[in-house]
Scaffold this motif. Structure first.
Motif, PDB file in Angstrom:
ATOM      1  N   GLY A   1       5.971  -6.167 -17.443  1.00 40.10           N
ATOM      2  CA  GLY A   1       4.642  -5.559 -17.379  1.00 40.10           C
ATOM      3  C   GLY A   1       4.799  -4.071 -17.598  1.00 40.10           C
ATOM      4  N   ARG A   2       3.674  -3.432 -17.911  1.00 39.86           N
ATOM      5  CA  ARG A   2       3.786  -2.017 -18.271  1.00 39.86           C
ATOM      6  C   ARG A   2       4.051  -1.146 -17.043  1.00 39.86           C
ATOM      7  N   ASN A   3       4.361   0.123 -17.300  1.00 33.54           N
ATOM      8  CA  ASN A   3       4.611   1.081 -16.221  1.00 33.54           C
ATOM      9  C   ASN A   3       3.423   1.120 -15.281  1.00 33.54           C
ATOM     10  N   GLY A   4       3.728   1.120 -13.990  1.00 38.16           N
ATOM     11  CA  GLY A   4       2.666   1.230 -13.001  1.00 38.16           C
ATOM     12  C   GLY A   4       2.035  -0.099 -12.610  1.00 38.16           C
ATOM     13  N   ALA A   5       2.530  -1.211 -13.178  1.00 38.40           N
ATOM     14  CA  ALA A   5       1.926  -2.515 -12.902  1.00 38.40           C
ATOM     15  C   ALA A   5       2.324  -3.067 -11.530  1.00 38.40           C
ATOM     16  N   GLY A   6       3.366  -2.482 -10.929  1.00 36.93           N
ATOM     17  CA  GLY A   6       3.720  -2.907  -9.567  1.00 36.93           C
ATOM     18  C   GLY A   6       5.070  -3.593  -9.425  1.00 36.93           C
ATOM     19  N   LYS A   7       5.880  -3.564 -10.464  1.00 34.99           N
ATOM     20  CA  LYS A   7       7.176  -4.278 -10.429  1.00 34.99           C
ATOM     21  C   LYS A   7       8.146  -3.627  -9.451  1.00 34.99           C
ATOM     22  N   THR A   8       8.273  -2.308  -9.584  1.00 36.01           N
ATOM     23  CA  THR A   8       9.186  -1.594  -8.679  1.00 36.01           C
ATOM     24  C   THR A   8       8.707  -1.703  -7.230  1.00 36.01           C
ATOM     25  N   THR A   9       7.407  -1.604  -7.039  1.00 35.03           N
ATOM     26  CA  THR A   9       6.856  -1.731  -5.686  1.00 35.03           C
ATOM     27  C   THR A   9       7.178  -3.103  -5.099  1.00 35.03           C
ATOM     28  N   THR A  10       7.194  -4.130  -5.942  1.00 43.89           N
ATOM     29  CA  THR A  10       7.559  -5.469  -5.464  1.00 43.89           C
ATOM     30  C   THR A  10       9.007  -5.487  -4.978  1.00 43.89           C
TER      31      THR A  10
ATOM     32  N   TYR B   1       0.835  -1.211   0.000  1.00 43.28           N
ATOM     33  CA  TYR B   1       0.000   0.000   0.000  1.00 43.28           C
ATOM     34  C   TYR B   1       0.862   1.250   0.000  1.00 43.28           C
ATOM     35  N   TYR B   2       0.430   2.271  -0.768  1.00 44.39           N
ATOM     36  CA  TYR B   2       0.955   3.628  -0.598  1.00 44.39           C
ATOM     37  C   TYR B   2      -0.190   4.419   0.018  1.00 44.39           C
ATOM     38  N   GLY B   3      -0.114   4.686   1.293  1.00 39.27           N
ATOM     39  CA  GLY B   3      -1.234   5.339   1.975  1.00 39.27           C
ATOM     40  C   GLY B   3      -2.495   4.506   1.836  1.00 39.27           C
TER      41      GLY B   3
ATOM     42  N   PRO C   1      18.419   0.484  -7.658  1.00 40.77           N
ATOM     43  CA  PRO C   1      17.174   1.133  -8.077  1.00 40.77           C
ATOM     44  C   PRO C   1      17.291   1.728  -9.466  1.00 40.77           C
ATOM     45  N   GLU C   2      16.152   2.000 -10.067  1.00 39.62           N
ATOM     46  CA  GLU C   2      16.120   2.525 -11.429  1.00 39.62           C
ATOM     47  C   GLU C   2      16.905   3.829 -11.534  1.00 39.62           C
ATOM     48  N   GLU C   3      16.848   4.646 -10.493  1.00 41.47           N
ATOM     49  CA  GLU C   3      17.525   5.943 -10.568  1.00 41.47           C
ATOM     50  C   GLU C   3      19.020   5.843 -10.233  1.00 41.47           C
TER      51      GLU C   3
ATOM     52  N   GLU D   1      12.196  -5.465 -16.083  1.00 40.96           N
ATOM     53  CA  GLU D   1      12.605  -5.047 -17.434  1.00 40.96           C
ATOM     54  C   GLU D   1      11.433  -4.659 -18.314  1.00 40.96           C
ATOM     55  N   GLN D   2      11.670  -3.701 -19.187  1.00 41.18           N
ATOM     56  CA  GLN D   2      10.728  -3.370 -20.259  1.00 41.18           C
ATOM     57  C   GLN D   2      11.310  -3.851 -21.587  1.00 41.18           C
ATOM     58  N   ASN D   3      12.619  -4.095 -21.585  1.00 41.41           N
ATOM     59  CA  ASN D   3      13.310  -4.511 -22.805  1.00 41.41           C
ATOM     60  C   ASN D   3      13.197  -6.038 -22.933  1.00 41.41           C
TER      61      ASN D   3
ATOM     62  N   HIS E   1      -4.071   0.686  -2.521  1.00 45.44           N
ATOM     63  CA  HIS E   1      -3.675  -0.720  -2.459  1.00 45.44           C
ATOM     64  C   HIS E   1      -3.031  -1.078  -3.802  1.00 45.44           C
ATOM     65  N   VAL E   2      -1.714  -1.286  -3.822  1.00 43.09           N
ATOM     66  CA  VAL E   2      -0.972  -1.374  -5.084  1.00 43.09           C
ATOM     67  C   VAL E   2      -0.630  -2.817  -5.498  1.00 43.09           C
ATOM     68  N   LEU E   3      -0.262  -3.653  -4.550  1.00 46.66           N
ATOM     69  CA  LEU E   3       0.028  -5.061  -4.883  1.00 46.66           C
ATOM     70  C   LEU E   3      -1.054  -5.935  -4.264  1.00 46.66           C
TER      71      LEU E   3
ATOM     72  N   ASP F   1      16.533  -2.920 -11.169  1.00 50.85           N
ATOM     73  CA  ASP F   1      15.344  -2.257 -11.717  1.00 50.85           C
ATOM     74  C   ASP F   1      15.693  -1.596 -13.050  1.00 50.85           C
ATOM     75  N   GLU F   2      15.215  -2.175 -14.119  1.00 50.54           N
ATOM     76  CA  GLU F   2      15.438  -1.685 -15.483  1.00 50.54           C
ATOM     77  C   GLU F   2      16.901  -1.363 -15.775  1.00 50.54           C
ATOM     78  N   PRO F   3      17.769  -2.373 -15.660  1.00 51.71           N
ATOM     79  CA  PRO F   3      19.194  -2.115 -15.879  1.00 51.71           C
ATOM     80  C   PRO F   3      19.524  -1.671 -17.299  1.00 51.71           C
TER      81      PRO F   3
HETATM   82  P1  ATP Z   1       7.496   1.494 -13.399  1.00 50.17           P
HETATM   83  O1  ATP Z   1       8.186   0.743 -14.460  1.00 50.17           O
HETATM   84  O2  ATP Z   1       6.893   2.788 -13.855  1.00 50.17           O
HETATM   85  O3  ATP Z   1       8.285   1.651 -12.124  1.00 50.17           O
HETATM   86  P2  ATP Z   1       6.083  -0.515 -12.037  1.00 50.17           P
HETATM   87  O4  ATP Z   1       5.412  -1.693 -12.644  1.00 50.17           O
HETATM   88  O5  ATP Z   1       7.364  -0.750 -11.385  1.00 50.17           O
HETATM   89  O6  ATP Z   1       6.219   0.627 -13.072  1.00 50.17           O
HETATM   90  P3  ATP Z   1       5.253   0.697  -9.626  1.00 50.17           P
HETATM   91  O7  ATP Z   1       6.275   1.766  -9.701  1.00 50.17           O
HETATM   92  O8  ATP Z   1       5.469  -0.422  -8.692  1.00 50.17           O
HETATM   93  O9  ATP Z   1       5.009   0.084 -11.055  1.00 50.17           O
HETATM   94  O10 ATP Z   1       3.852   1.374  -9.334  1.00 50.17           O
HETATM   95  C1  ATP Z   1       2.681   0.654  -8.989  1.00 50.17           C
HETATM   96  C2  ATP Z   1       1.555   1.627  -8.641  1.00 50.17           C
HETATM   97  O11 ATP Z   1       1.880   2.340  -7.456  1.00 50.17           O
HETATM   98  C3  ATP Z   1       1.285   2.667  -9.697  1.00 50.17           C
HETATM   99  O12 ATP Z   1      -0.102   2.859  -9.770  1.00 50.17           O
HETATM  100  C4  ATP Z   1       1.948   3.908  -9.160  1.00 50.17           C
HETATM  101  O13 ATP Z   1       1.309   5.061  -9.601  1.00 50.17           O
HETATM  102  C5  ATP Z   1       1.818   3.738  -7.675  1.00 50.17           C
HETATM  103  N1  ATP Z   1       2.928   4.356  -6.926  1.00 50.17           N
HETATM  104  C6  ATP Z   1       4.250   4.154  -7.127  1.00 50.17           C
HETATM  105  N2  ATP Z   1       5.000   4.853  -6.261  1.00 50.17           N
HETATM  106  C7  ATP Z   1       4.133   5.544  -5.493  1.00 50.17           C
HETATM  107  C8  ATP Z   1       4.268   6.464  -4.396  1.00 50.17           C
HETATM  108  N3  ATP Z   1       5.474   6.798  -3.917  1.00 50.17           N
HETATM  109  N4  ATP Z   1       3.128   6.965  -3.860  1.00 50.17           N
HETATM  110  C9  ATP Z   1       1.923   6.624  -4.330  1.00 50.17           C
HETATM  111  N5  ATP Z   1       1.710   5.760  -5.337  1.00 50.17           N
HETATM  112  C10 ATP Z   1       2.794   5.230  -5.924  1.00 50.17           C
END
Ligand code: ATP
Length: 234
Positions: free
Chosen positions: A39-48, A15-17, A87-89, A191-193, A20-22, A159-161
């Motif tokens: 998976g596409r941007n925002g799908a939850g990979k980085t959060t995992t 969860y972010y606040g 991390p990606e950054e 990865e996206q590649n 509910h993300v994952l 994360d996205e090397p």
């Molecule tokens: P990306 O490749 O863009 O990192 P991702 O698959 O890794 O995509 P996440 O970054 O895990 O996706 O994001 C999952 C969801 O959580 C998205 O809906 C995103 O908007 C949200 N999210 C990510 N970081 C935060 C944050 N710091 N606060 C609130 N919501 C967030």
């Protein structure tokens, strides 16, 4: 018999606040395995990855590493168990030199020395006295990877090397990942590649909207390229 998994994630919710993300992520990484999360941007990979490292604390479920619960540990103690996160950054210190960046993490027995890092990526030796801010994207990625190897991790989270890098650099980073695996390291990469991911990974987990919808073994990934592309496209 299959050895027990090095990393096992069960029913992970994050969860972010209030958001509910994952939603019930289940995945594992075997010793010596390279596993990709696609998976596409925002799908939850980085959060995992952040959840595994303890960088995101608001989560439920179970995460074990080498059979031990790491869900309740702070990031530094997760790292001390042998997980390393790039991390990606990339988090290169812009005012420190390449060498100072390289020597920032604590050295642990069996970890990479500065010399070994320079052998793997000779350009880092050439740039040794340059500030981090002067590096190209590819150089930063190389530095970010070899830097965490100083602490001799057993599992590397990348994360996205390949993001934003020239093909020749992507190739070189792929070679290094394969060498690391040959040395016994396990890798979990976002990865996206698709070309890069299918070259390296033994298995892929496909993320859609915070859930894993498919697990695809290496043998199927090439034949199912079109399906995988459709999961990545918006
Ligand atoms: P990306 O490749 O863009 O990192 P991702 O698959 O890794 O995509 P996440 O970054 O895990 O996706 O994001 C999952 C969801 O959580 C998205 O809906 C995103 O908007 C949200 N999210 C990510 N970081 C935060 C944050 N710091 N606060 C609130 N919501 C967030």
């Amino acid at each position: 018999p299959t050895p027990p998994p090095l990393l096992q994630v069960r029913d992970l919710n994050a969860y972010y606040g209030q958001s509910h993300v994952l939603h019930g992520i289940n995945l594992h990484v075997q010793p010596g395995e390279i596993v990709s999360l696609i998976g596409r941007n925002g799908a939850g990979k980085t959060t995992t990855l952040r959840s595994i490292m303890g960088a995101l604390r608001s989560r439920t479920g179970s995460i074990t590493f080498d059979g031990q619960d790491i869900l309740r540990l702070p990031s530094n103690r997760v790292a001390a168990r042998g997980l390393a996160w790039v991390p990606e950054e990339r988090a290169i210190m812009s005012t420190l030199t390449v060498r100072e960046n390289l020597e920032l993490p604590p050295a642990r027995p069996g970890g990479w020395t500065t010399e070994r890092a320079y052998e793997a990526f000779p350009v880092l030796r050439e740039r040794g006295h340059h500030p981090g801010s002067k590096l190209s994207g590819g150089e930063q990625q190389m530095l970010a990877i070899v830097r965490v190897l100083r602490s001799a991790p057993r599992l590397l989270l990348l994360d996205e090397p390949s993001e934003g890098l020239a093909p020749v650099i992507v190739q070189r980073i792929g070679d290094i990942i394969q060498e690391l695996r040959a040395d016994g390291l396990s890798v979990l990469l976002v990865e996206q590649n698709l070309k890069f991911a299918t070259r390296l990974a033994d298995r892929h987990y496909v993320f859609v909207d915070g859930q894993i919808v498919e697990e695809i073994p290496r043998a199927e990934a090439v034949a199912r390229r079109e399906d995988l592309l459709s999961y990545l496209s918006v």
